[in-house]
Design an enzyme around this catalytic site. Sequence first.
Site, short mmCIF file in Angstrom:
data_model
loop_
_atom_site.label_atom_id
_atom_site.label_comp_id
_atom_site.label_asym_id
_atom_site.label_seq_id
_atom_site.Cartn_x
_atom_site.Cartn_y
_atom_site.Cartn_z
N LEU A 153 34.73 47.05 58.01
CA LEU A 153 36.14 47.37 58.24
C LEU A 153 36.97 47.03 57.01
O LEU A 153 36.86 45.93 56.48
CB LEU A 153 36.67 46.56 59.44
N CYS A 260 37.25 39.72 50.75
CA CYS A 260 35.83 40.11 50.80
C CYS A 260 35.18 40.27 49.42
O CYS A 260 34.22 39.56 49.11
CB CYS A 260 35.67 41.40 51.58
C1 UDX Z 1 36.27 45.61 51.86
C2 UDX Z 1 35.24 46.71 52.18
O1 UDX Z 1 35.76 47.99 51.76
C3 UDX Z 1 34.90 46.73 53.66
O2 UDX Z 1 33.89 47.69 53.91
C4 UDX Z 1 34.41 45.32 54.00
O3 UDX Z 1 33.98 45.23 55.29
C5 UDX Z 1 35.48 44.31 53.71
O4 UDX Z 1 35.78 44.36 52.32
P1 UDX Z 1 38.90 45.31 52.07
O5 UDX Z 1 38.70 44.01 51.36
O6 UDX Z 1 39.75 45.34 53.29
O7 UDX Z 1 37.49 45.95 52.50
O8 UDX Z 1 39.59 46.31 51.03
P2 UDX Z 1 39.16 47.57 50.13
O9 UDX Z 1 39.90 48.76 50.61
O10 UDX Z 1 37.71 47.69 50.01
O11 UDX Z 1 39.80 47.14 48.72
C6 UDX Z 1 39.40 45.94 48.05
C7 UDX Z 1 40.16 45.76 46.77
O12 UDX Z 1 39.79 46.76 45.81
C8 UDX Z 1 41.68 45.87 46.88
O13 UDX Z 1 42.27 44.88 46.06
C9 UDX Z 1 41.99 47.26 46.36
O14 UDX Z 1 43.30 47.39 45.87
C10 UDX Z 1 40.94 47.40 45.28
N1 UDX Z 1 40.58 48.80 44.95
C11 UDX Z 1 40.01 49.59 45.90
C12 UDX Z 1 40.78 49.28 43.66
O15 UDX Z 1 41.28 48.57 42.79
N2 UDX Z 1 40.41 50.56 43.38
C13 UDX Z 1 39.84 51.39 44.30
O16 UDX Z 1 39.51 52.54 43.95
C14 UDX Z 1 39.63 50.88 45.60
#
Ligand code: UDX
Length: 432
Positions: A153, A260
Amino acid sequence: MNITMIGTGYVGLVTGTCFAEIGHQVICVDNDVAKVQLLQSGGIPIFEPGLKELVAKNVAAGRLSFSDSIAEGVEKGEAIFIGVSTPPLPDGAVDLSFIEKVAREIAAHMRSYKIIVDKSTVPVKTGDKMVETIKRYCKAHAEFDVVSNPEFLREGSAVADFLKPDRIVIGVRSPRPVPAMKEIYGAISAPIIVTDINSAELIKHASNSFLALKISYINAISAVCEATGANVQEVAAGMGMDERIGRKFLDASLGFGGSCFPKDLSAFIKISEQVGYSFDLLKEVQKINSCQMERFLKKISDTLWVLKDKTIGVLGLAFKQNTDDIRMSPAIALCQRLQKDGAQLRVHDPQAMPKARAVLKDVTFVEEMNDVALGCDALVVATEWEQFKSLDLERVRASLSHPILFDGRNLFDPSEMEKLGFVYKSIGRGQS
Ligand code: UDX
Protein backbone atom coordinates in the site's frame (compact mmCIF):
# COMPACT_ATOMS: atom_id res chain seq x y z
CA MET A 1 -14.62 -14.73 7.63
CA ASN A 2 -13.81 -13.46 11.09
CA ILE A 3 -10.62 -11.48 10.82
CA THR A 4 -8.53 -9.84 13.51
CA MET A 5 -6.08 -7.08 12.64
CA ILE A 6 -3.42 -6.37 15.24
CA GLY A 7 -2.02 -2.86 14.92
CA THR A 8 -3.98 0.17 13.71
CA GLY A 9 -1.24 2.15 12.00
CA TYR A 10 -1.39 2.97 8.28
CA VAL A 11 -1.20 -0.65 7.22
CA GLY A 12 -3.41 -2.15 9.92
CA LEU A 13 -6.18 0.41 9.78
CA VAL A 14 -6.41 0.46 5.99
CA THR A 15 -6.20 -3.34 5.71
CA GLY A 16 -8.70 -4.04 8.50
CA THR A 17 -11.17 -1.49 7.13
CA CYS A 18 -10.86 -2.80 3.58
CA PHE A 19 -11.38 -6.41 4.75
CA ALA A 20 -14.64 -5.20 6.35
CA GLU A 21 -15.51 -3.37 3.13
CA ILE A 22 -15.24 -6.61 1.13
CA GLY A 23 -17.62 -8.34 3.53
CA HIS A 24 -15.56 -9.80 6.39
CA GLN A 25 -16.26 -9.39 10.09
CA VAL A 26 -13.22 -7.46 11.36
CA ILE A 27 -11.92 -6.51 14.77
CA CYS A 28 -8.93 -4.15 14.86
CA VAL A 29 -6.81 -4.43 18.01
CA ASP A 30 -4.26 -1.93 19.29
CA ASN A 31 -2.57 -1.64 22.70
CA ASP A 32 -2.75 2.17 22.44
CA VAL A 33 -5.93 2.70 24.46
CA ALA A 34 -6.29 6.37 23.47
CA LYS A 35 -6.10 5.44 19.78
CA VAL A 36 -8.71 2.71 20.19
CA GLN A 37 -11.02 5.18 21.99
CA LEU A 38 -10.52 7.71 19.19
CA LEU A 39 -11.43 5.08 16.58
CA GLN A 40 -14.41 3.89 18.62
CA SER A 41 -15.71 7.46 18.76
CA GLY A 42 -15.48 7.88 14.99
CA GLY A 43 -12.10 9.66 14.84
CA ILE A 44 -9.21 8.75 12.55
CA PRO A 45 -5.58 9.14 13.72
CA ILE A 46 -4.16 9.66 10.19
CA PHE A 47 -5.10 11.44 6.99
CA GLU A 48 -5.64 8.93 4.19
CA PRO A 49 -8.02 9.77 1.33
CA GLY A 50 -11.32 7.84 1.56
CA LEU A 51 -10.45 6.06 4.81
CA LYS A 52 -12.61 8.04 7.26
CA GLU A 53 -15.74 7.44 5.18
CA LEU A 54 -14.94 3.74 4.77
CA VAL A 55 -14.38 3.28 8.51
CA ALA A 56 -17.69 5.04 9.32
CA LYS A 57 -19.56 2.98 6.73
CA ASN A 58 -18.27 -0.37 7.94
CA VAL A 59 -18.66 0.45 11.64
CA ALA A 60 -22.29 1.44 10.91
CA ALA A 61 -22.81 -1.83 8.99
CA GLY A 62 -21.58 -3.76 12.06
CA ARG A 63 -18.64 -5.31 10.20
CA LEU A 64 -15.82 -3.30 11.82
CA SER A 65 -14.99 -2.78 15.49
CA PHE A 66 -12.01 -1.72 17.60
CA SER A 67 -10.60 -3.17 20.80
CA ASP A 68 -7.54 -2.89 23.02
CA SER A 69 -7.81 -6.55 24.03
CA ILE A 70 -5.58 -8.97 22.18
CA ALA A 71 -7.35 -11.83 24.02
CA GLU A 72 -10.65 -10.77 22.41
CA GLY A 73 -8.95 -10.46 19.02
CA VAL A 74 -7.38 -13.92 19.22
CA GLU A 75 -10.63 -15.51 20.38
CA LYS A 76 -12.75 -13.93 17.61
CA GLY A 77 -10.39 -14.17 14.62
CA GLU A 78 -10.08 -17.23 12.40
CA ALA A 79 -7.25 -15.37 10.67
CA ILE A 80 -5.14 -13.00 12.76
CA PHE A 81 -3.25 -10.40 10.72
CA ILE A 82 -0.26 -8.60 12.23
CA GLY A 83 0.40 -5.04 11.07
CA VAL A 84 2.63 -3.65 13.80
CA SER A 85 5.61 -1.44 13.18
CA THR A 86 9.06 -2.83 12.40
CA PRO A 87 11.20 0.28 12.99
CA PRO A 88 14.89 0.56 12.13
CA LEU A 89 17.60 0.01 14.76
CA PRO A 90 20.57 2.43 14.82
CA ASP A 91 22.63 0.03 12.64
CA GLY A 92 19.90 -0.20 9.94
CA ALA A 93 18.69 -3.65 11.03
CA VAL A 94 14.99 -4.17 11.81
CA ASP A 95 13.64 -3.96 15.35
CA LEU A 96 11.43 -7.04 15.55
CA SER A 97 10.53 -6.66 19.22
CA PHE A 98 6.92 -5.54 18.53
CA ILE A 99 6.21 -8.42 16.22
CA GLU A 100 7.85 -10.93 18.60
CA LYS A 101 5.74 -9.60 21.49
CA VAL A 102 2.55 -9.91 19.45
CA ALA A 103 3.50 -13.50 18.49
CA ARG A 104 3.90 -14.37 22.19
CA GLU A 105 0.61 -12.70 23.08
CA ILE A 106 -1.28 -14.52 20.33
CA ALA A 107 0.29 -17.80 21.50
CA ALA A 108 -0.78 -17.15 25.07
CA HIS A 109 -4.45 -16.74 24.10
CA MET A 110 -4.75 -19.34 21.32
CA ARG A 111 -7.11 -22.23 22.10
CA SER A 112 -7.99 -23.50 18.58
CA TYR A 113 -6.52 -23.54 15.03
CA LYS A 114 -5.57 -20.05 13.84
CA ILE A 115 -4.00 -18.63 10.71
CA ILE A 116 -1.47 -16.01 11.76
CA VAL A 117 -0.65 -13.69 8.90
CA ASP A 118 2.26 -11.28 8.85
CA LYS A 119 1.55 -8.05 6.93
CA SER A 120 4.43 -6.03 8.40
CA THR A 121 7.64 -5.71 6.39
CA VAL A 122 10.07 -8.17 7.97
CA PRO A 123 13.45 -9.74 7.15
CA VAL A 124 13.45 -13.05 5.34
CA LYS A 125 13.15 -15.97 7.82
CA THR A 126 10.99 -14.01 10.30
CA GLY A 127 8.12 -16.44 9.61
CA ASP A 128 10.28 -19.34 10.81
CA LYS A 129 11.09 -17.46 14.01
CA MET A 130 7.41 -16.73 14.55
CA VAL A 131 6.56 -20.41 14.25
CA GLU A 132 9.20 -21.34 16.85
CA THR A 133 8.04 -18.59 19.22
CA ILE A 134 4.33 -19.37 18.96
CA LYS A 135 4.99 -23.08 19.53
CA ARG A 136 7.09 -22.26 22.58
CA TYR A 137 4.58 -19.90 24.18
CA CYS A 138 1.30 -21.65 23.35
CA LYS A 139 0.57 -23.65 26.49
CA ALA A 140 -2.71 -24.92 24.97
CA HIS A 141 -0.71 -26.52 22.10
CA ALA A 142 -3.28 -25.24 19.58
CA GLU A 143 -2.62 -25.86 15.89
CA PHE A 144 -1.71 -22.87 13.72
CA ASP A 145 -0.16 -21.77 10.45
CA VAL A 146 2.03 -18.73 9.90
CA VAL A 147 1.58 -16.97 6.56
CA SER A 148 3.49 -14.07 5.00
CA ASN A 149 1.19 -11.70 3.11
CA PRO A 150 3.18 -8.50 2.51
CA GLU A 151 1.41 -5.21 1.92
CA PHE A 152 2.16 -2.95 -1.05
CA LEU A 153 0.00 0.00 0.00
CA ARG A 154 1.20 3.47 -0.87
CA GLU A 155 0.26 6.21 1.55
CA GLY A 156 -2.14 8.60 -0.12
CA SER A 157 -3.67 5.88 -2.31
CA ALA A 158 -3.73 3.01 0.20
CA VAL A 159 -7.46 2.26 -0.06
CA ALA A 160 -7.36 2.08 -3.86
CA ASP A 161 -4.13 0.03 -3.70
CA PHE A 162 -5.83 -2.47 -1.38
CA LEU A 163 -8.95 -2.83 -3.48
CA LYS A 164 -7.12 -2.96 -6.84
CA PRO A 165 -3.68 -4.49 -6.19
CA ASP A 166 -1.29 -5.61 -8.95
CA ARG A 167 -0.88 -8.93 -7.13
CA ILE A 168 -1.52 -10.66 -3.82
CA VAL A 169 1.45 -12.55 -2.37
CA ILE A 170 0.76 -15.48 -0.05
CA GLY A 171 3.81 -17.17 1.48
CA VAL A 172 3.15 -20.44 3.30
CA ARG A 173 4.98 -23.32 4.99
CA SER A 174 2.19 -25.82 4.24
CA PRO A 175 -0.82 -25.88 1.88
CA ARG A 176 -3.35 -25.89 4.74
CA PRO A 177 -4.01 -22.10 5.05
CA VAL A 178 -4.08 -21.45 1.28
CA PRO A 179 -7.86 -21.97 0.68
CA ALA A 180 -8.75 -19.68 3.60
CA MET A 181 -6.30 -17.01 2.39
CA LYS A 182 -7.82 -17.20 -1.10
CA GLU A 183 -11.30 -16.89 0.41
CA ILE A 184 -10.24 -13.80 2.37
CA TYR A 185 -9.17 -12.12 -0.89
CA GLY A 186 -12.00 -13.69 -2.93
CA ALA A 187 -13.70 -10.36 -3.65
CA ILE A 188 -10.51 -8.78 -5.00
CA SER A 189 -9.76 -9.29 -8.64
CA ALA A 190 -5.98 -9.70 -8.81
CA PRO A 191 -3.51 -12.48 -9.52
CA ILE A 192 -2.56 -14.45 -6.41
CA ILE A 193 0.97 -15.82 -6.17
CA VAL A 194 1.49 -18.59 -3.62
CA THR A 195 5.14 -19.03 -2.60
CA ASP A 196 7.20 -20.42 0.24
CA ILE A 197 7.31 -18.08 3.20
CA ASN A 198 10.95 -16.94 2.74
CA SER A 199 10.27 -15.92 -0.86
CA ALA A 200 7.17 -13.93 0.13
CA GLU A 201 9.18 -12.03 2.74
CA LEU A 202 11.91 -11.36 0.18
CA ILE A 203 9.41 -10.17 -2.46
CA LYS A 204 8.57 -7.21 -0.24
CA HIS A 205 12.13 -6.03 0.44
CA ALA A 206 13.20 -6.77 -3.14
CA SER A 207 10.25 -4.77 -4.55
CA ASN A 208 10.69 -1.69 -2.39
CA SER A 209 14.45 -1.66 -2.95
CA PHE A 210 13.90 -1.93 -6.70
CA LEU A 211 11.44 0.99 -6.68
CA ALA A 212 13.92 3.09 -4.68
CA LEU A 213 16.61 2.08 -7.19
CA LYS A 214 14.37 3.25 -10.03
CA ILE A 215 13.98 6.68 -8.41
CA SER A 216 17.73 6.96 -7.74
CA TYR A 217 18.39 5.93 -11.33
CA ILE A 218 16.29 8.77 -12.74
CA ASN A 219 17.76 11.17 -10.18
CA ALA A 220 21.25 10.21 -11.38
CA ILE A 221 20.04 10.78 -14.96
CA SER A 222 18.78 14.21 -13.83
CA ALA A 223 22.35 15.14 -12.83
CA VAL A 224 23.58 14.15 -16.30
CA CYS A 225 20.71 16.12 -17.88
CA GLU A 226 21.71 19.24 -15.96
CA ALA A 227 25.29 18.87 -17.12
CA THR A 228 24.28 18.44 -20.76
CA GLY A 229 21.19 20.58 -21.26
CA ALA A 230 18.89 17.56 -21.72
CA ASN A 231 15.44 17.30 -20.13
CA VAL A 232 14.91 14.49 -17.61
CA GLN A 233 11.14 14.44 -18.15
CA GLU A 234 11.61 13.79 -21.86
CA VAL A 235 14.22 11.13 -21.11
CA ALA A 236 11.81 9.46 -18.63
CA ALA A 237 8.95 9.62 -21.15
CA GLY A 238 11.11 8.00 -23.82
CA MET A 239 12.44 5.32 -21.48
CA GLY A 240 9.03 4.65 -19.97
CA MET A 241 7.44 3.82 -23.31
CA ASP A 242 9.52 0.66 -23.31
CA GLU A 243 7.19 -1.77 -21.55
CA ARG A 244 10.17 -3.51 -20.00
CA ILE A 245 11.01 -0.28 -18.15
CA GLY A 246 7.65 1.49 -17.62
CA ARG A 247 7.12 5.19 -16.88
CA LYS A 248 6.10 4.84 -13.21
CA PHE A 249 8.61 5.84 -10.51
CA LEU A 250 10.72 7.77 -12.99
CA ASP A 251 9.89 11.23 -11.62
CA ALA A 252 13.13 12.99 -10.74
CA SER A 253 12.83 14.70 -7.38
CA LEU A 254 14.55 15.87 -4.23
CA GLY A 255 14.92 12.17 -3.43
CA PHE A 256 12.63 9.56 -1.93
CA GLY A 257 11.53 9.60 1.70
CA GLY A 258 8.76 8.25 3.86
CA SER A 259 8.49 5.52 6.43
CA CYS A 260 9.23 2.68 3.98
CA PHE A 261 11.88 3.17 1.28
CA PRO A 262 14.73 4.56 3.43
CA LYS A 263 14.08 1.99 6.18
CA ASP A 264 13.53 -0.97 3.86
CA LEU A 265 16.68 -0.19 1.88
CA SER A 266 18.84 -0.09 5.01
CA ALA A 267 17.19 -3.26 6.27
CA PHE A 268 17.71 -5.11 3.00
CA ILE A 269 21.38 -4.07 2.86
CA LYS A 270 21.78 -5.35 6.44
CA ILE A 271 19.87 -8.60 5.81
CA SER A 272 22.01 -9.30 2.72
CA GLU A 273 25.18 -8.55 4.70
CA GLN A 274 24.07 -10.96 7.43
CA VAL A 275 23.71 -13.76 4.89
CA GLY A 276 27.10 -12.96 3.36
CA TYR A 277 26.24 -10.71 0.40
CA SER A 278 27.42 -7.12 0.20
CA PHE A 279 24.61 -5.36 -1.69
CA ASP A 280 26.77 -2.48 -2.99
CA LEU A 281 24.20 -1.57 -5.66
CA LEU A 282 21.70 -0.64 -2.95
CA LYS A 283 24.36 1.31 -1.03
CA GLU A 284 24.80 3.41 -4.17
CA VAL A 285 21.00 3.93 -4.32
CA GLN A 286 21.19 5.44 -0.81
CA LYS A 287 24.17 7.58 -1.79
CA ILE A 288 22.45 8.97 -4.89
CA ASN A 289 19.41 9.79 -2.76
CA SER A 290 21.38 11.92 -0.32
CA CYS A 291 23.43 13.54 -3.12
CA GLN A 292 20.20 14.59 -4.83
CA MET A 293 19.25 16.73 -1.83
CA GLU A 294 22.77 18.19 -1.65
CA ARG A 295 22.66 19.11 -5.35
CA PHE A 296 19.33 20.88 -4.82
CA LEU A 297 20.59 22.76 -1.76
CA LYS A 298 23.62 23.83 -3.78
CA LYS A 299 21.33 25.33 -6.43
CA ILE A 300 19.70 27.39 -3.69
CA SER A 301 22.97 28.57 -2.16
CA ASP A 302 24.59 29.20 -5.56
CA THR A 303 21.67 31.47 -6.44
CA LEU A 304 21.02 33.22 -3.12
CA TRP A 305 24.70 33.13 -2.01
CA VAL A 306 24.39 33.68 1.76
CA LEU A 307 21.23 32.29 3.37
CA LYS A 308 21.62 34.05 6.69
CA ASP A 309 18.86 36.65 7.09
CA LYS A 310 17.11 35.52 3.88
CA THR A 311 13.45 34.53 4.03
CA ILE A 312 12.52 31.44 2.04
CA GLY A 313 9.01 30.14 1.39
CA VAL A 314 8.58 26.36 1.32
CA LEU A 315 5.58 24.67 -0.28
CA GLY A 316 5.13 21.11 0.95
CA LEU A 317 6.23 19.38 4.15
CA ALA A 318 4.81 15.86 3.74
CA PHE A 319 7.14 13.23 2.25
CA LYS A 320 4.83 13.07 -0.77
CA GLN A 321 1.41 14.30 -1.84
CA ASN A 322 -1.94 13.16 -0.41
CA THR A 323 -0.62 12.37 3.04
CA ASP A 324 0.05 14.18 6.31
CA ASP A 325 3.04 11.91 6.99
CA ILE A 326 6.34 13.71 7.56
CA ARG A 327 8.44 10.68 8.54
CA MET A 328 11.80 10.88 6.69
CA SER A 329 10.32 13.66 4.59
CA PRO A 330 12.84 15.25 2.19
CA ALA A 331 10.84 18.48 2.59
CA ILE A 332 11.41 18.57 6.35
CA ALA A 333 15.11 17.72 5.92
CA LEU A 334 15.37 20.59 3.42
CA CYS A 335 13.70 23.03 5.84
CA GLN A 336 16.05 22.01 8.63
CA ARG A 337 19.10 22.50 6.41
CA LEU A 338 17.92 25.93 5.25
CA GLN A 339 17.32 26.92 8.88
CA LYS A 340 20.76 25.66 9.86
CA ASP A 341 22.25 27.96 7.22
CA GLY A 342 20.42 30.88 8.82
CA ALA A 343 17.34 31.26 6.61
CA GLN A 344 13.94 32.29 8.01
CA LEU A 345 11.13 30.08 6.72
CA ARG A 346 7.49 30.57 5.76
CA VAL A 347 5.97 27.15 5.10
CA HIS A 348 2.70 25.57 3.96
CA ASP A 349 1.38 22.07 3.45
CA PRO A 350 -2.25 21.15 2.71
CA GLN A 351 -2.29 18.37 5.34
CA ALA A 352 1.01 18.00 7.17
CA MET A 353 1.21 21.29 9.11
CA PRO A 354 -0.14 19.90 12.41
CA LYS A 355 2.50 17.14 12.42
CA ALA A 356 5.24 19.50 11.16
CA ARG A 357 4.63 21.91 14.07
CA ALA A 358 6.12 19.29 16.38
CA VAL A 359 9.45 19.15 14.51
CA LEU A 360 9.91 22.55 12.86
CA LYS A 361 10.56 25.33 15.34
CA ASP A 362 10.80 29.10 14.70
CA VAL A 363 8.98 28.77 11.39
CA THR A 364 5.95 30.71 10.16
CA PHE A 365 3.15 28.33 9.19
CA VAL A 366 0.96 29.87 6.48
CA GLU A 367 -2.61 28.64 5.96
CA GLU A 368 -3.08 29.73 2.34
CA MET A 369 -0.58 28.43 -0.26
CA ASN A 370 -0.59 31.65 -2.31
CA ASP A 371 0.44 33.68 0.77
CA VAL A 372 3.63 31.74 1.47
CA ALA A 373 5.71 33.82 -0.92
CA LEU A 374 4.85 37.11 0.79
CA GLY A 375 8.10 39.04 1.36
CA CYS A 376 10.30 36.00 0.61
CA ASP A 377 13.64 36.11 -1.18
CA ALA A 378 12.76 32.85 -2.93
CA LEU A 379 10.13 30.10 -2.99
CA VAL A 380 10.86 26.35 -2.89
CA VAL A 381 8.49 23.55 -3.95
CA ALA A 382 9.36 20.47 -1.89
CA THR A 383 6.34 18.13 -2.17
CA GLU A 384 4.44 17.14 -5.32
CA TRP A 385 0.94 18.21 -4.16
CA GLU A 386 -1.36 18.47 -7.20
CA GLN A 387 -2.85 21.76 -5.94
CA PHE A 388 0.53 23.48 -6.09
CA LYS A 389 0.21 23.27 -9.89
CA SER A 390 -2.65 25.76 -9.66
CA LEU A 391 -0.69 28.35 -7.67
CA ASP A 392 -1.57 31.90 -8.68
CA LEU A 393 1.87 32.47 -10.21
CA GLU A 394 1.30 36.16 -11.05
CA ARG A 395 0.41 36.77 -7.43
CA VAL A 396 3.32 34.68 -6.18
CA ARG A 397 5.76 36.62 -8.39
CA ALA A 398 4.38 39.93 -7.12
CA SER A 399 4.59 38.72 -3.49
CA LEU A 400 8.21 37.63 -3.70
CA SER A 401 10.89 40.26 -3.05
CA HIS A 402 12.78 38.55 -5.89
CA PRO A 403 10.98 36.26 -8.34
CA ILE A 404 13.09 33.15 -7.71
CA LEU A 405 11.47 29.70 -7.57
CA PHE A 406 13.30 26.41 -6.84
CA ASP A 407 11.12 23.50 -7.90
CA GLY A 408 12.18 20.21 -6.31
CA ARG A 409 9.32 18.34 -7.97
CA ASN A 410 9.27 19.69 -11.54
CA LEU A 411 5.66 20.92 -11.26
CA PHE A 412 6.00 23.82 -13.69
CA ASP A 413 7.05 24.35 -17.30
CA PRO A 414 10.45 26.12 -17.42
CA SER A 415 9.63 28.21 -20.52
CA GLU A 416 6.27 29.34 -19.05
CA MET A 417 8.02 30.29 -15.81
CA GLU A 418 10.60 32.28 -17.74
CA LYS A 419 7.81 34.08 -19.65
CA LEU A 420 6.20 34.94 -16.31
CA GLY A 421 9.47 36.56 -15.25
CA PHE A 422 10.72 33.95 -12.78
CA VAL A 423 14.28 32.83 -12.22
CA TYR A 424 13.21 29.18 -12.22
CA LYS A 425 15.44 26.26 -11.18
CA SER A 426 14.13 22.73 -11.25
CA ILE A 427 15.47 19.15 -11.40
CA GLY A 428 17.26 17.81 -14.46
CA ARG A 429 15.79 20.18 -17.03
CA GLY A 430 18.41 21.94 -19.08
CA GLN A 431 20.82 24.15 -17.20
CA SER A 432 18.23 24.96 -14.54
C1 UDX B 1 6.03 2.64 -0.65
C2 UDX B 1 5.71 1.57 -1.70
O1 UDX B 1 5.38 2.21 -2.95
C3 UDX B 1 4.58 0.67 -1.24
O2 UDX B 1 4.36 -0.36 -2.19
C4 UDX B 1 5.01 0.09 0.11
O3 UDX B 1 4.11 -0.81 0.59
C5 UDX B 1 5.26 1.20 1.10
O4 UDX B 1 6.31 2.02 0.60
P1 UDX B 1 5.01 4.98 0.10
O5 UDX B 1 6.19 5.08 1.01
O6 UDX B 1 3.66 5.28 0.64
O7 UDX B 1 4.92 3.51 -0.55
O8 UDX B 1 5.25 6.02 -1.09
P2 UDX B 1 5.68 5.98 -2.64
O9 UDX B 1 4.54 6.46 -3.45
O10 UDX B 1 6.26 4.69 -3.01
O11 UDX B 1 6.80 7.13 -2.65
C6 UDX B 1 7.98 7.02 -1.85
C7 UDX B 1 8.86 8.23 -2.03
O12 UDX B 1 9.42 8.26 -3.34
C8 UDX B 1 8.17 9.58 -1.85
O13 UDX B 1 9.04 10.45 -1.15
C9 UDX B 1 7.95 10.07 -3.28
O14 UDX B 1 7.84 11.47 -3.37
C10 UDX B 1 9.20 9.53 -3.95
N1 UDX B 1 9.06 9.32 -5.41
C11 UDX B 1 8.16 8.42 -5.89
C12 UDX B 1 9.89 10.02 -6.28
O15 UDX B 1 10.72 10.82 -5.86
N2 UDX B 1 9.77 9.78 -7.62
C13 UDX B 1 8.88 8.89 -8.15
O16 UDX B 1 8.85 8.72 -9.37
C14 UDX B 1 8.05 8.19 -7.24
